[in-house]
Write a protein that holds these residues in place. Structure first.
Motif, mmCIF file in Angstrom:
data_model
loop_
_atom_site.group_PDB
_atom_site.id
_atom_site.type_symbol
_atom_site.label_atom_id
_atom_site.label_comp_id
_atom_site.label_asym_id
_atom_site.label_seq_id
_atom_site.Cartn_x
_atom_site.Cartn_y
_atom_site.Cartn_z
ATOM 1 N N UNK A 3 5.523 15.647 15.202
ATOM 2 C CA UNK A 3 6.404 15.060 15.528
ATOM 3 C C UNK A 3 7.208 15.221 17.092
ATOM 4 N N UNK A 4 7.149 16.421 17.100
ATOM 5 C CA UNK A 4 8.053 16.880 18.357
ATOM 6 C C UNK A 4 7.620 17.675 19.418
ATOM 7 N N UNK A 5 6.235 18.133 19.121
ATOM 8 C CA UNK A 5 5.863 18.966 20.114
ATOM 9 C C UNK A 5 5.280 18.397 21.349
ATOM 10 N N UNK A 6 5.556 18.899 22.574
ATOM 11 C CA UNK A 6 4.928 18.440 23.713
ATOM 12 C C UNK A 6 3.373 18.288 23.728
ATOM 13 N N UNK A 7 2.602 19.335 23.178
ATOM 14 C CA UNK A 7 1.342 19.489 22.876
ATOM 15 C C UNK A 7 0.697 18.220 22.647
ATOM 16 N N UNK A 8 1.361 17.522 21.604
ATOM 17 C CA UNK A 8 0.511 16.374 20.998
ATOM 18 C C UNK A 8 0.360 15.264 22.079
ATOM 19 N N UNK A 9 1.404 15.217 23.124
ATOM 20 C CA UNK A 9 1.326 14.120 24.167
ATOM 21 C C UNK A 9 0.119 14.274 25.266
ATOM 22 N N UNK A 10 -0.411 15.262 24.962
ATOM 23 C CA UNK A 10 -1.554 15.864 25.867
ATOM 24 C C UNK A 10 -3.070 15.572 25.190
ATOM 25 N N UNK A 11 -3.053 14.909 24.035
ATOM 26 C CA UNK A 11 -4.066 14.812 23.282
ATOM 27 C C UNK A 11 -4.640 13.621 23.400
ATOM 28 N N UNK A 12 -4.090 12.478 24.039
ATOM 29 C CA UNK A 12 -4.423 11.246 24.340
ATOM 30 C C UNK A 12 -5.651 11.278 25.501
ATOM 31 N N UNK A 13 -6.580 10.175 25.284
ATOM 32 C CA UNK A 13 -7.710 10.348 26.023
ATOM 33 C C UNK A 13 -7.098 9.950 27.496
ATOM 34 N N UNK A 14 -6.248 9.051 27.841
ATOM 35 C CA UNK A 14 -6.034 8.517 29.101
ATOM 36 C C UNK A 14 -5.400 9.905 29.833
ATOM 37 N N UNK A 15 -4.411 10.452 29.110
ATOM 38 C CA UNK A 15 -3.917 11.637 29.894
ATOM 39 C C UNK A 15 -4.934 12.930 30.018
ATOM 40 N N UNK A 16 -5.599 13.038 29.154
ATOM 41 C CA UNK A 16 -6.880 13.967 29.644
ATOM 42 C C UNK A 16 -7.399 13.636 30.760
ATOM 43 N N UNK A 17 -7.669 12.331 30.892
ATOM 44 C CA UNK A 17 -8.689 11.839 31.995
ATOM 45 C C UNK A 17 -7.833 11.800 33.361
ATOM 46 N N UNK A 18 -6.609 11.509 33.364
ATOM 47 C CA UNK A 18 -6.010 11.507 34.371
ATOM 48 C C UNK A 18 -5.542 12.967 34.917
ATOM 49 N N UNK A 19 -5.405 13.920 33.983
ATOM 50 C CA UNK A 19 -5.059 15.441 34.456
ATOM 51 C C UNK A 19 -6.333 16.091 34.901
ATOM 52 N N UNK A 20 -7.548 15.583 34.465
ATOM 53 C CA UNK A 20 -8.861 15.940 34.707
ATOM 54 C C UNK A 20 -9.097 16.377 36.657
ATOM 55 N N UNK A 21 -8.419 15.212 36.950
ATOM 56 C CA UNK A 21 -8.628 15.270 38.674
ATOM 57 C C UNK A 21 -7.845 16.347 39.208
ATOM 58 N N UNK A 22 -6.880 17.287 38.644
ATOM 59 C CA UNK A 22 -6.499 18.222 39.062
ATOM 60 C C UNK A 22 -5.275 17.911 40.116
ATOM 61 N N UNK A 23 -4.688 16.813 40.270
ATOM 62 C CA UNK A 23 -3.608 16.395 41.126
ATOM 63 C C UNK A 23 -2.393 16.892 40.853
ATOM 64 N N UNK A 24 -2.207 17.462 39.687
ATOM 65 C CA UNK A 24 -0.723 18.163 39.382
ATOM 66 C C UNK A 24 -0.880 19.328 38.790
ATOM 67 N N UNK A 25 0.297 19.934 38.769
ATOM 68 C CA UNK A 25 0.235 21.434 38.142
ATOM 69 C C UNK A 25 0.403 21.279 36.799
ATOM 70 N N UNK A 26 -0.330 21.598 35.807
ATOM 71 C CA UNK A 26 -0.215 21.346 34.298
ATOM 72 C C UNK A 26 0.157 22.797 34.010
ATOM 73 N N UNK A 27 1.715 23.028 33.685
ATOM 74 C CA UNK A 27 1.931 24.404 33.503
ATOM 75 C C UNK A 27 2.138 24.630 31.778
ATOM 76 N N UNK A 28 1.694 25.844 31.212
ATOM 77 C CA UNK A 28 1.610 26.102 29.941
ATOM 78 C C UNK A 28 2.792 27.196 29.576
ATOM 79 N N UNK A 29 3.472 27.683 30.473
ATOM 80 C CA UNK A 29 4.511 28.500 30.081
ATOM 81 C C UNK A 29 5.492 28.532 30.981
ATOM 82 N N UNK A 30 6.737 29.197 30.870
ATOM 83 C CA UNK A 30 7.925 29.138 31.670
ATOM 84 C C UNK A 30 7.431 29.839 32.880
#
Length: 458
Positions: free
Chosen positions: A378-405
């Protein structure tokens, strides 16, 4: 005189098609434009666009029937992909959880429908015959339109208008309101043409919605035209003063995803710790609540006690509109200048990423939960990165996807040291998802609509 029906179900669509000039171009061409909207009783919403050939009529929402619910279940299954799977698994932008009892049949049984030849045309045929939705037929008899332009073809109300167009043999054009709509469900009516923001959406329209290559028109998003006009960029000092920011210091922009997606105040807390560890008053943060969700600003109020954190309260939500959107030109100006003057835009997994790239602003996408005990479904950030369109957008490498502080802080250090980092990747993200930055997307939307209406027989 040719007549065009246009559906406007949300405030963001007033921005997209009225503020951008699409509707005015249709009117200037000599056409009559009939806007179908749930806000048909409130003339003030469209008062600034009054025209002798502009009419406002109801966009009616029929009750959800059992047959429609079953058909919609099948329409999700027939386009089964990572986006649909994520919505079967997690609560995403919804007030209810997906049924755990339906997870297995949805994922392992119904999902096989995507391999069924002619499955999509069959479901669309059944939708037209078993759920005809005749609410708007009287408008077709009254106006005899030559064209229907659906701006939310996935919605039930728009489907009703499009089904009416099928019955009355009126040409149709659709345009999803955002780049992420095409992968969530099969649209119950296949329009004669589909307009999309970018090359990526064209590919999804073909593979998931069943459009032929020549049936899809890549136009760009008309609301992004605003960013292309240098006159719309106000002086940085002026913008900062208006938002109580110090013009002498860079600022970080935090853009909320809204919808009670997750505890985003936790990320602002991390930014506060970053500022404390890096010179204290050297930086400042502008927090942008999501305009579409009421009460979203509340989670950030406590940071206003820290003078380095400013909460943008300048835009006004409109409760008359389904999405609470601020449909004024100020919203466009404020969004554009917020991004254009920021040193970096930080968000979870938001479309704001594309807006920022259009403005040349680096983006950090936060992909971790500061609280590791958070509800994963319900509340985890991780679930929002499971959609296909987000995966496809981030695969370009145009942003910094950070997985820790630590990764968040390292990304901030890198961007503040080199603002041009990943500039080429940002340009590719824009090309794939928003097409062009020439300020002519509204014209690319209006021109095919005019041609289609003029070519149709009366």
């Amino acid at each position: 005189m040719k007549t065009v029906f246009i559906t406007i179900s949300r405030g963001s669509l007033i921005r997209n098609f009225f503020n951008s000039g699409v509707v005015s171009q249709l009117l200037d061409s000599g056409m009559r434009v009939v806007v179908l909207t749930p806000n048909y009783r409130d003339s003030s919403l469209f008062g600034a666009y009054a025209h002798e050939h502009l009419a406002i009529e109801p966009l009616l929402q029929s009750s959800q029937s059992f047959v429609r619910r079953v058909l919609q279940e099948l329409m999700r299954a027939v386009v089964y992909n990572d986006t649909v799977k994520a919505r079967f698994t997690y609560r995403i932008a919804s007030e209810t959880d997906p049924s755990p009892w339906l997870y297995i049949p949805r994922t392992y049984l119904l999902s096989q429908l995507r391999f069924l030849p002619f499955g999509k045309p069959l479901l669309r045929f059944l939708s037209l015959k078993l759920d005809p939705q005749r609410e708007h037929d009287y408008l077709f008899k009254r106006y005899r339109p030559q064209l229907v332009f659906s701006t939310t073809p996935h919605d039930d109300a728009d489907a009703s208008v499009l089904k009416g167009a099928k019955r009355f043999k009126v040409r149709t054009v659709g345009m999803p309101k955002s780049w992420d709509n095409l992968s969530k469900i099969l649209f119950s009516v296949k329009t004669d043409q589909m307009m999309v923001w970018g090359i990526y959406s064209k590919r999804i329209a073909r593979t998931l919605q069943g459009y032929a290559d020549e049936e899809v028109i890549v136009t760009g998003a008309p609301q992004f035209d605003y960013y292309a006009n240098p006159e719309h960029k106000i002086a940085r000092d002026e913008f900062c003063v208006a938002h109580r920011l110090d013009p002498r210091k860079p600022y970080l922009l935090y853009g909320s995803s809204g919808a009670d997606m997750c505890d985003e105040s936790a990320f602002v807390q991390l930014l506060q710790e970053y500022l404390d560890a890096n010179g204290g008053d050297r930086l400042q943060v502008l927090i942008r609540p999501h305009i579409g969700y009421r009460g979203d600003a509340d989670q950030f109020v406590r940071f206003e006690r820290d003078g380095r954190f400013l909460l943008d309260r300048t835009e006004r939500q409109d409760p008359r509109l389904r999405d609470n959107w601020d449909s004024s030109m100020y919203h466009l100006s404020n969004l554009f200048n917020s991004l254009a003057h920021a040193s970096v835009c930080i968000n979870v997994a938001s479309t704001l990423t594309i807006d920022a790239a259009l403005c040349g602003t680096p983006v950090i996408n936060v992909r971790f939960d500061p609280d590791t005990t958070v509800d994963k479904k319900r509340r985890s950030v991780l679930r929002l990165f499971e959609t296909g369109y987000i995966k496809d957008a981030l695969s370009i490498g145009a942003t910094w996807v950070v997985c820790s502080k630590e990764e968040l802080y390292a990304a901030l250090d890198e961007i503040l040291h080199d603002p041009l980092a990943k500039q080429a990747q940002r340009a590719r993200l824009v090309e794939e998802f928003a097409y062009k930055t020439d300020g002519k997307s509204a014209a690319r939307v209006a021109a095919p609509l005019i041609s289609a209406a003029e070519a149709a027989s009366d």
